[in-house]
Scaffold this motif. Sequence first.
Motif, mmCIF file in Angstrom:
data_model
loop_
_atom_site.group_PDB
_atom_site.id
_atom_site.type_symbol
_atom_site.label_atom_id
_atom_site.label_comp_id
_atom_site.label_asym_id
_atom_site.label_seq_id
_atom_site.Cartn_x
_atom_site.Cartn_y
_atom_site.Cartn_z
ATOM 1 N N GLU A 115 0.833 -1.204 0.000
ATOM 2 C CA GLU A 115 0.000 0.000 0.000
ATOM 3 C C GLU A 115 0.869 1.257 0.000
ATOM 4 O O GLU A 115 0.550 2.249 -0.660
ATOM 5 N N ALA A 116 1.984 1.222 0.741
ATOM 6 C CA ALA A 116 2.882 2.371 0.761
ATOM 7 C C ALA A 116 3.438 2.661 -0.632
ATOM 8 O O ALA A 116 3.543 3.825 -1.048
ATOM 9 N N ASP A 117 3.803 1.615 -1.375
ATOM 10 C CA ASP A 117 4.270 1.795 -2.751
ATOM 11 C C ASP A 117 3.184 2.404 -3.620
ATOM 12 O O ASP A 117 3.437 3.306 -4.435
ATOM 13 N N ASN A 118 1.961 1.910 -3.474
ATOM 14 C CA ASN A 118 0.845 2.449 -4.254
ATOM 15 C C ASN A 118 0.601 3.916 -3.939
ATOM 16 O O ASN A 118 0.389 4.740 -4.833
ATOM 17 N N LEU A 119 0.615 4.251 -2.642
ATOM 18 C CA LEU A 119 0.395 5.635 -2.240
ATOM 19 C C LEU A 119 1.507 6.539 -2.754
ATOM 20 O O LEU A 119 1.251 7.654 -3.223
ATOM 21 N N ALA A 120 2.754 6.054 -2.682
ATOM 22 C CA ALA A 120 3.878 6.855 -3.147
ATOM 23 C C ALA A 120 3.796 7.119 -4.647
ATOM 24 O O ALA A 120 3.916 8.269 -5.093
ATOM 25 N N LEU A 121 3.582 6.068 -5.428
ATOM 26 C CA LEU A 121 3.601 6.230 -6.882
ATOM 27 C C LEU A 121 2.320 6.860 -7.409
ATOM 28 O O LEU A 121 2.353 7.904 -8.069
ATOM 29 N N ILE A 122 1.185 6.249 -7.121
ATOM 30 C CA ILE A 122 -0.070 6.771 -7.658
ATOM 31 C C ILE A 122 -0.412 8.109 -7.001
ATOM 32 O O ILE A 122 -0.793 9.073 -7.682
ATOM 33 N N GLY A 123 -0.261 8.151 -5.669
ATOM 34 C CA GLY A 123 -0.589 9.386 -4.962
ATOM 35 C C GLY A 123 0.246 10.557 -5.416
ATOM 36 O O GLY A 123 -0.261 11.671 -5.579
#
Length: 385
Positions: A77-85
Amino acid sequence: MTKTVYLDYAATTPVDPRVAEVMSRYLTLDGIFANPASRSHMLGWQAEQAVEGARRQVADLIGADPREIVWTSGATEADNLALIGFMRANRARGRHLVTSTVEHKAVVDTAHALEAEGFEVTWLAPGSDGRIAPEQLQDAMRPDTVLVSLMAVNNELGCIHDLGAMAGIAHAGGAVFHVDAAQAVGRIPLDVERLGIDLMSLSGHKVYGPKGIGALYVKRSPDIRLEALIHGGGHERGMRSGTLATHQIVGMGEAFALAAAEGEADQARITGLRDRLLDGLAGCRGVHRNTDISVSVPNILNLAFEGIDGESLLMALRDIALSTGSACNSASVEPSYVLKAIGVPRPLALASLRFSFGRFTTEADIDQTLHALTHALEGLRRQAI
């Protein structure tokens, strides 16, 4: 009954008993079980205090301010938040992301999802040691590059990236630097200020903490803006809504505190265990090292066994918990995309196993593994004649 030897620490670590003991205090009626967002009574304040204490423990290990730690459900989730966010929040500045072909799937698949949204991704290919050279990143930078995402330690090979050099190149090009550090905590020094890291994904269960909890380090800077992926309640400074899992958070905090205190000693001991395995295999023919141990953490060792089917070898080693890098796709077995990317020939890639060691691995475990492995190799090679 023969004891199963666990050598799959890169997949997950067992929770340290000291961590489990701390977690147990935050679950039941006689403990601190309240919602940490409940600020109308003492129980809620106590839970909030525990969460903030753990936030500091995580921050201390990586040289961050506790206010820069955002709790998530894990490194994925942290990777998703970093990249997509980040890409969504900064699309007006640029739509170009740079990453590599050997990132964890949490980054690879997220980058593909961004491509489907119309963002552009440059995919860097590693050298034979699994690492991206700084000059490759330099060549990939463009005026519209806003984010660079590269892992600290590769989960299949164990190779370490030169994070400081990569951060310098990203910043010189006007981009923000994200690091997936799930495999790095407790294994290499991580100081976000010194290294120049802007966003960093962290995991609890890779460092003897519980599963289901992670964090994203978000540097406090006007240049770092993220668009939330989960809405409802405005928790975590509006970046990640949801009731905080106090017991998991304090578990991750305690695990990080133990990593700060014991990580260096752990790695020194684990280096000896890895070398014991390699020395024990020195007389075996057809053993190839996919891991370049001169540029890698000692707890991950990827080996290929020439003339052997990896899945058959894994089944023969029924008392040793290991992993292959292979992925089963319908009726076919494909070799690891990481091993393919570094140029390992397909037969060897399909004959590869990842050995990963940890805090609770013993010399007796290594000796049992060597005994089982040499017997399995002899048996499988006899069958092949």
